[in-house]
Every structure is written in structure tokens, then in C-alpha cells.
Motif scaffolding. Sequence first.
Motif, PDB file in Angstrom:
ATOM      1  N   GLY A  14      33.159  40.679  34.890  1.00 29.41           N
ATOM      2  CA  GLY A  14      33.278  39.279  35.290  1.00 29.41           C
ATOM      3  C   GLY A  14      33.825  39.121  36.694  1.00 29.41           C
ATOM      4  N   VAL A  15      34.824  39.918  37.051  1.00 31.17           N
ATOM      5  CA  VAL A  15      35.367  39.875  38.406  1.00 31.17           C
ATOM      6  C   VAL A  15      34.275  40.200  39.419  1.00 31.17           C
ATOM      7  N   ARG A  16      33.479  41.191  39.121  1.00 30.04           N
ATOM      8  CA  ARG A  16      32.386  41.568  40.035  1.00 30.04           C
ATOM      9  C   ARG A  16      31.350  40.439  40.146  1.00 30.04           C
ATOM     10  N   ARG A  17      31.100  39.735  39.039  1.00 27.99           N
ATOM     11  CA  ARG A  17      30.153  38.618  39.076  1.00 27.99           C
ATOM     12  C   ARG A  17      30.671  37.492  39.967  1.00 27.99           C
ATOM     13  N   ILE A  18      31.973  37.216  39.901  1.00 31.61           N
ATOM     14  CA  ILE A  18      32.552  36.172  40.763  1.00 31.61           C
ATOM     15  C   ILE A  18      32.423  36.569  42.230  1.00 31.61           C
ATOM     16  N   LEU A  19      32.789  37.788  42.549  1.00 32.39           N
ATOM     17  CA  LEU A  19      32.714  38.242  43.936  1.00 32.39           C
ATOM     18  C   LEU A  19      31.275  38.239  44.450  1.00 32.39           C
ATOM     19  N   ALA A  20      30.338  38.581  43.576  1.00 34.65           N
ATOM     20  CA  ALA A  20      28.932  38.622  43.988  1.00 34.65           C
ATOM     21  C   ALA A  20      28.429  37.249  44.423  1.00 34.65           C
ATOM     22  N   LYS A  21      29.014  36.179  43.875  1.00 27.99           N
ATOM     23  CA  LYS A  21      28.621  34.829  44.283  1.00 27.99           C
ATOM     24  C   LYS A  21      28.946  34.572  45.751  1.00 27.99           C
ATOM     25  N   ALA A  22      29.899  35.325  46.280  1.00 27.73           N
ATOM     26  CA  ALA A  22      30.239  35.228  47.704  1.00 27.73           C
ATOM     27  C   ALA A  22      29.573  36.329  48.517  1.00 27.73           C
TER      28      ALA A  22
END
Length: 318
Positions: free
Chosen positions: A86-94
Motif C-alpha cells: 500500500g505504501v508503494r501504491r501511494i508513492l507511485a501516484k506521485a
Amino acid sequence: MTEPVILADVVRSDFVEGHHRGSVVVTNPDGSVAWSAGIVDQPMFPRSSNKPMQALGMLRNGLDLDGELLALAGASHSGEQFHLDGVRRILAKAGLDESALRTPVQYPLDDAARDAWVRAGHGPEPITMNCSGKHAAMILTCHVNDWPLDDYRSPDHPLQKEIRTAIEDSAGEKASYIAVDGCGAPIFALTLSGLARSFGLFAAAAPETLEARVVNAFRAHPEFASGSTRDEAELMHAVDGLFCKAGAEGVYAVGLADGRGIALKLEDGQARARKVVMAATLQRLGITNDTIERHLHFPLLGGGVQVGAVQPHPSAFS
């Protein structure tokens, strides 16, 4: 009162060998104090119990997360694989990866997740630090606003100023002191009553508000807001409409669907009495079930079997 009071006893083989002292407060839907014990009107650090309000500050400034990822943005997660994904998914949005995180290195909080992480050949890393979901959301909020990323943890950064405003608005009081939290981000001192007011406000927020958006994420995805084996997730599953978040140094806050708030702090900072005191407070309000009954006792072992428990002090919740 001018000092913390005994809230829980440490009882081993029917002998009281110690106590946990602290303070606890219940606020009414209008924010007034309904009941308290100990010190509830002096500054304290809510620690990670502030994370839902931090998430509110980010939503106010364009963070576009919902569901499990918004719950993770307000989490002290256990470092389980779904948290890290989930953390990686959030960062990927940026358009970023975990190298953008400014969290200190740490092993996963959950014992099983930590052991699996080590067996896989990993050491402590920023992404497994329990605040990495919040930091990923902070980075995404900065990206949306074209704010600088290198110093997003600074109290003078536009992001942290907006977060402070959200915390103060929720608590109905000004932060009296700013310090550095364990993750490196600012932490803002409130009274215990102010923390309880915040949670009551969030829990009873109107459906169209950003506060309700945070609460709905926690209620729908409590494992993302904490972990699959955590007492916080268990409590949110067990009590309809309840919303909660624990913090370091023995802090715990709950919001109830009717707008009442609860906040507590244990002076010794030990987590073991945290759920005991919260369960006793809920029972005092007439809220009980099998989960709350179980949380009333933290087992103490001797020779591999239970010989006692941390349990509510008899007169503390009368």
C-alpha cells in the motif's frame, strides 16, 4: 486533579505487585467533559493518535486517497506485506518509490511480519517503519501542491503548517508546543480533553465531510489503519461505529458514533495497560461485548501459564 491516578493494577498470583498510573477523559458530543480521572487539561503529546487529524490536513490540501490507502495514511502499521504494498501504491501516484521516504529505518512492528522480513534477507528499512504510510501520503500531498519534498518534515513547511491547522481545528484549541515525533515529523501538544474532542468530532461527522472520509476508511479497513493482529482493529470490528487510534507512550483515543470521545494516557508509556483502561472506560459508558470483556485483562505468565493479569483498578472507573 493535579496528578495521574492509578488506573490499572498488576496482579500476579493474587498479589498486587504494581500499578499503572495515568489519566483518562470522556467528552460529550458538544466537546464538554463528561467524566475524567487524572490530568486532562494540561498539554501532552498525542503521538500517533494525531494521525487521523494529520490525514485531514492532507485531504484539505488535495490528497486524493480513499479506502484502505487513506486508512494507511493515518496508520501506525504493523509492517505486513499488504501495508508495504500500500505504501508503494501511494508513492507511485506521485511517480516516486520508497527512496523518497524520510522515515527512519525500522523493522516491522508485527513479530511474524518482522521474522518473515528477516528470513527474506532484509534489515530495517524506511518502508517498514510504522509511519511510512503517513509519510507516503505527505509526499503525495506535496507533489499535488508542487511543494518541496526534501524538507516535508520541517515544522515550517507548508504541509506541516496546514496539518497543524487541521489538528487545532479538530481539537478546538491551539497546539501549545511543537516537538519532533519518532518518525521525524512534527508532533503538536494538546490537552487530553482536546484529543478526545477531536475523536468525537470525527466519529460523528456528517457524511459529506472530510472527517467522515477519514473515519469511514478506518472503519472499513481497520487492518490497514493498524494491523491484522492488533487490538485497535479488533475493537473497531467489535463495536459498531467506533473509531480509534493508539499512540506511543501509552496514548489511546476513541470516537463513538454518537459524538462522544475518549482519550487516555499512561504515565509509564507501557502499551500493555492501554487496552485494559480503554475497555474499562467503555464498560463505564455501558458499552460491552466479548471483545471488551477480553480486553479488560492483559495476561501475565509464570512457567508458561497465566498466573495473573493487568486489570482495571477497582475504584478507578466507579
